[in-house]
Design an enzyme around this catalytic site. Structure first.
Site, PDB file in Angstrom:
ATOM      1  N   GLU A 149     -14.885  -0.970  27.459  1.00 50.64           N
ATOM      2  CA  GLU A 149     -15.799  -0.909  28.601  1.00 50.64           C
ATOM      3  C   GLU A 149     -16.034  -2.246  29.284  1.00 50.64           C
ATOM      4  OE1 GLU A 149     -16.434  -0.411  25.355  1.00 50.64           O
ATOM      5  OE2 GLU A 149     -18.434  -1.098  24.765  1.00 50.64           O
ATOM      6  N   ASP A 204     -16.023  -4.666  12.510  1.00 51.91           N
ATOM      7  CA  ASP A 204     -15.119  -3.585  12.917  1.00 51.91           C
ATOM      8  C   ASP A 204     -15.387  -2.301  12.120  1.00 51.91           C
ATOM      9  OD1 ASP A 204     -13.380  -3.703  14.993  1.00 51.91           O
ATOM     10  OD2 ASP A 204     -11.838  -4.842  13.924  1.00 51.91           O
ATOM     11  N   TYR A 263     -20.670   7.109  16.759  1.00 48.07           N
ATOM     12  CA  TYR A 263     -20.251   7.905  17.915  1.00 48.07           C
ATOM     13  C   TYR A 263     -20.815   9.328  17.839  1.00 48.07           C
ATOM     14  CZ  TYR A 263     -16.701   4.423  19.188  1.00 48.07           C
ATOM     15  OH  TYR A 263     -16.059   3.283  19.593  1.00 48.07           O
TER      16      TYR A 263
HETATM   17  N1  BES Z   1     -16.242   0.072  22.673  1.00 38.59           N
HETATM   18  C1  BES Z   1     -15.200   0.938  22.291  1.00 38.59           C
HETATM   19  C2  BES Z   1     -13.921   0.245  21.960  1.00 38.59           C
HETATM   20  C3  BES Z   1     -13.923  -0.420  20.612  1.00 38.59           C
HETATM   21  C4  BES Z   1     -13.867   0.331  19.480  1.00 38.59           C
HETATM   22  C5  BES Z   1     -13.940  -1.779  20.507  1.00 38.59           C
HETATM   23  C6  BES Z   1     -13.851  -0.292  18.243  1.00 38.59           C
HETATM   24  C7  BES Z   1     -13.934  -2.413  19.286  1.00 38.59           C
HETATM   25  C8  BES Z   1     -13.899  -1.667  18.139  1.00 38.59           C
HETATM   26  C9  BES Z   1     -14.901   1.970  23.380  1.00 38.59           C
HETATM   27  O1  BES Z   1     -15.936   2.229  24.244  1.00 38.59           O
HETATM   28  C10 BES Z   1     -14.596   3.271  22.697  1.00 38.59           C
HETATM   29  O2  BES Z   1     -15.471   3.780  22.084  1.00 38.59           O
HETATM   30  N2  BES Z   1     -13.373   3.758  22.817  1.00 38.59           N
HETATM   31  C11 BES Z   1     -12.949   4.994  22.222  1.00 38.59           C
HETATM   32  C12 BES Z   1     -12.786   6.054  23.253  1.00 38.59           C
HETATM   33  C13 BES Z   1     -13.766   7.121  23.256  1.00 38.59           C
HETATM   34  C14 BES Z   1     -13.467   8.228  24.218  1.00 38.59           C
HETATM   35  C15 BES Z   1     -14.490   7.539  22.063  1.00 38.59           C
HETATM   36  C16 BES Z   1     -11.612   4.790  21.557  1.00 38.59           C
HETATM   37  O3  BES Z   1     -11.074   3.693  21.660  1.00 38.59           O
HETATM   38  O4  BES Z   1     -11.102   5.686  20.935  1.00 38.59           O
HETATM   39 ZN    ZN Z   2     -17.467   3.403  23.421  1.00 39.24          ZN
END
Ligand code: BES
Ligand code: ZN
Length: 652
Positions: free
Chosen positions: A312, A414, A422
């Site tokens: 994002e 991480d 989520y």
């Molecule tokens: N902020 C995350 C990306 C991220 C995830 C950065 C883990 C660092 C560590 C991004 O907004 C995200 O959640 N991406 C998801 C997509 C989503 C539709 C759930 C992904 O990468 O799968």
């Molecule tokens: Zn996200």
């Protein structure tokens, strides 16, 4: 000077600190056990109680051939403590060449006041394997409200937040660089206060090769000539993990008055078609959650090695090309990254323990946008698939990691990004919505984003606001204990309101009939959408007959699917059943995609059998050089423990 939980100098604690060198202690690694201090960032060395970064000025030379950034960064900091004599910044793998401090006519030698930069003593602390090295800069105590320091530095080619691609590894014919800073990668390419509780505006000058374009999470000018010199301004204050840069053969195509797509030239047309609804997603977001405060919303499509689905980065979401399926079926990733413009980028988690405030809220907002733009049915299917993923994930997690407010002390942040923040986070908000009603909950959300706009908050600050603005305002509906149970107890609470989808009834029926031999594979779901296929495949029994697999594959062309999610679900089945005809495709998939969510589970499945292990190791040896450092770091311990110790190992 020792930094303790309270920000005071506590000499006694020094004895308990494992990473103590020269009197500086990574509070993050302080093995004191005991209660967590809410809002305290255990993943940064920065002495934020004494100084707070407010503006960053970068001048970066991006050397695509040598995979190095040669940088000068000037930080403007608010000085909170006149007695402070050290500024502590986060770095990881950086070579620091010089540090200076801005002083006005420092020697009083000239009559006119003038700005001069005076070198300051500095040193790097012994590196912590997760957090990197604290950069300690000596500064004289001062009553000044603002301090400026300038740091000259170099990155290493293995910096974890940087992926350098050779021309062959991209869709074009030019080298490519992109950053992925969340959660604590920014410190591998910029020395700064790398904590989400500090926000800063930034400007940047990027020098690179002629013929390639640089873009950032800032104001971008698509009309700027690709002459190798670019300047950026980011007028909204953002946390460090949202600073982002990409350099490559990048073209632009508009999708609306304030939206557009950047991608390698070969991809930009398909991307603009796939993401044609972005403009109406922004409008929906504004209607539901309040003004969009970042001016434009553009998308950058990355090469396939991009390790996450989307990131994002403000004004410019970074997106994996694996969401381009040709039929808009996977664009909820866009809805998700856009939703972060409210949850995450506007109201930010204060620490990585609070990441559910970013991700759980965002999945909830994403579902609201998806429902408005693509209909309730699509939204309900995605919610059920999300719940199934959560249940699968919970089965592999220890109880202490099944909670929303997770204890990450001494661990890589991480690890916080499981399905828990989520999907359990989203279930929590759906629960509140169902208890208070959509109208009241919408009003609450809208006010929440206004109240905390451009602030970073902890779980406890959220609770306080929730109590005052929802629980107490409409008493007798949800108790404080129920809220705490959601945040601190493992598993899915008994009072959760679980999603269902009427679109999945026919899928269950078809699956049962096909398994019983009463429905031919050709007759399955002629008009099903992607989510129905995912639900069909994800819920098949683990063991299938070779004849059944061949039948299904032949009828539905699964091995040739161009939908990366369907292909992923199918390949999991392929591996479980050792269905050899699809192994060439499996190999190609693993070599061409670097998105962790799509490939890590496939390797994990392969590693369960000796023949799968041999296949995985052979393919991994070929694929690893093309993976992002984060993806390689996730796979090394599983597939190739020796690689983890190899000299080219990414810095983690
Ligand atoms: N902020 C995350 C990306 C991220 C995830 C950065 C883990 C660092 C560590 C991004 O907004 C995200 O959640 N991406 C998801 C997509 C989503 C539709 C759930 C992904 O990468 O799968
Ligand atoms: Zn996200």
């Amino acid at each position: 000077m020792l930094r303790s939980r309270t920000g005071l100098c506590v000499a006694a604690l020094a004895l308990a600190c494992t990473t103590l060198t020269a009197g500086l202690c990574a509070s993050a690694a302080t093995p004191l056990g005991g209660a967590i201090e809410p809002g305290f960032d255990y993943h940064s060395f920065a002495n934020v109680d004494q100084f707070r970064m407010t503006h960053i000025e970068m001048d970066l030379q991006v050397d695509l051939d040598n995979k190095v950034i040669d940088g000068v960064v000037a930080l403007e900091l608010q000085r909170l403590d006149p007695r402070a004599t050290q500024l502590v910044l986060d770095t990881k793998g950086l070579t620091i060449n010089d540090v200076s401090q801005k002083a006005t006519d420092v020697l009083g030698a000239t009559a006119k006041s003038q700005t001069v930069w005076v070198s300051r003593p500095f040193h790097l602390e012994k590196p912590d394997p997760i957090l990197g090295s604290a950069l300690v800069i000596d500064l004289p105590p001062s009553r000044k409200a603002v301090e400026s320091v300038k740091i000259e530095y170099l990155t290493v080619p293995t910096a974890a937040a940087l992926q350098w691609l050779t021309p062959k590894q991209t869709g074009g014919h030019k080298a490519f660089l992109y950053t992925q800073s969340e959660p604590i990668g920014a410190r591998t390419w910029i020395p700064l206060q790398d904590t989400p509780q500090v926000r800063a505006t930034y400007t940047a000058t990027i020098h690179t090769d002629r013929g390639v374009r640089a873009v950032m999470s800032a104001e971008n000018d698509p009309k700027h000539k690709a002459n190798g010199d670019y300047t950026f301004v980011m007028p909204q204050a953002v946390p460090s993990y949202l600073i982002a840069l990409a350099v490559g053969d990048i073209a632009f195509k508009e999708t609306g008055p304030r939206t557009g797509v950047y991608a390698e030239k070969s991809m930009v047309g398909a991307a603009a078609k796939e993401f044609a609804d972005t403009e109406s997603m922004v409008a929906t977001g504004e209607k539901l959650f309040g003004p969009y405060r970042w001016s434009r919303y553009d998308i950058l499509v990355l090469p396939p090695s991009f390790p996450v689905g989307g990131m994002e980065n403000p004004r410019l979401s970074f997106i994996t090309p694996t969401v381009i399926a040709g039929d808009k079926s996977l664009v909820s990733v866009i809805a998700h990254e856009l939703a972060h413009s409210w949850s995450g980028n506007l109201v930010t988690n204060a620490t990585w323990r609070d990441v559910w405030l970013n991700e759980g809220f965002t999945v909830f907002l994403e579902s609201r946008i998806t429902a408005a733009v693509y209909g309730e049915q699509r939204e309900s299917m995605e919610a059920v698939l999300g719940l199934q993923a959560l249940r699968e994930n919970l089965a592999t997690l220890e109880p202490k990691d099944q909670v929303l407010a997770i204890d990450l002390r001494d661990r890589d942040p991480d690890l916080a990004f499981s399905d828990v923040p989520y999907q359990k986070g989203r279930l929590f908000l759906s629960y509140l919505q169902s208890k208070f009603g959509r109208e009241r909950f919408d009003a609450f959300l809208h006010a929440y984003f206004d109240h905390f706009a451009f602030k970073s908050i902890s779980t406890e600050q959220f609770n306080e606001y929730l109590q005052a603005n929802l629980l107490d305002r409409f008493p007798g509906i949800v108790t404080r204990d129920q809220v705490l149970n959601w945040e601190h107890a493992p598993g899915i609470p008994a009072d959760a309101v679980l999603p269902t989808s009427s679109a999945f009834g026919p899928v269950d029926e078809a699956r049962t009939a096909w398994l019983a031999g009463s429905l031919a594979a050709k007759k399955i779901g002629p008009d099903w959408v992607t989510q129905q296929w995912l639900y069909f495949l994800n819920n098949l029994p683990a063991a299938l007959e070779p004849r059944q697999l061949a039948d299904l594959d032949e009828a539905r062309g699964l091995t040739r699917s161009q939908n990366a999610e369907i292909e992923h679900s199918w390949l999991k089945i392929v591996i479980r059943n050792n269905y050899q005809p699809s192994y060439p495709r499996l190999e190609e998939y693993l070599k061409s995609i670097g998105r962790r969510k799509l490939i890590v589970p496939l390797y994990a499945e392969l590693m369960k059998t000796p023949s799968g292990t041999a296949f995985a190791k052979r393919v991994y040896a070929k694929a690893r050089p093309g993976y992002h450092p984060d993806t390689a770091a996730a796979l090394d311990p599983m597939v190739d423990p020796d690689a983890a110790n190899a000299p080219d190992t990414p810095l983690r």
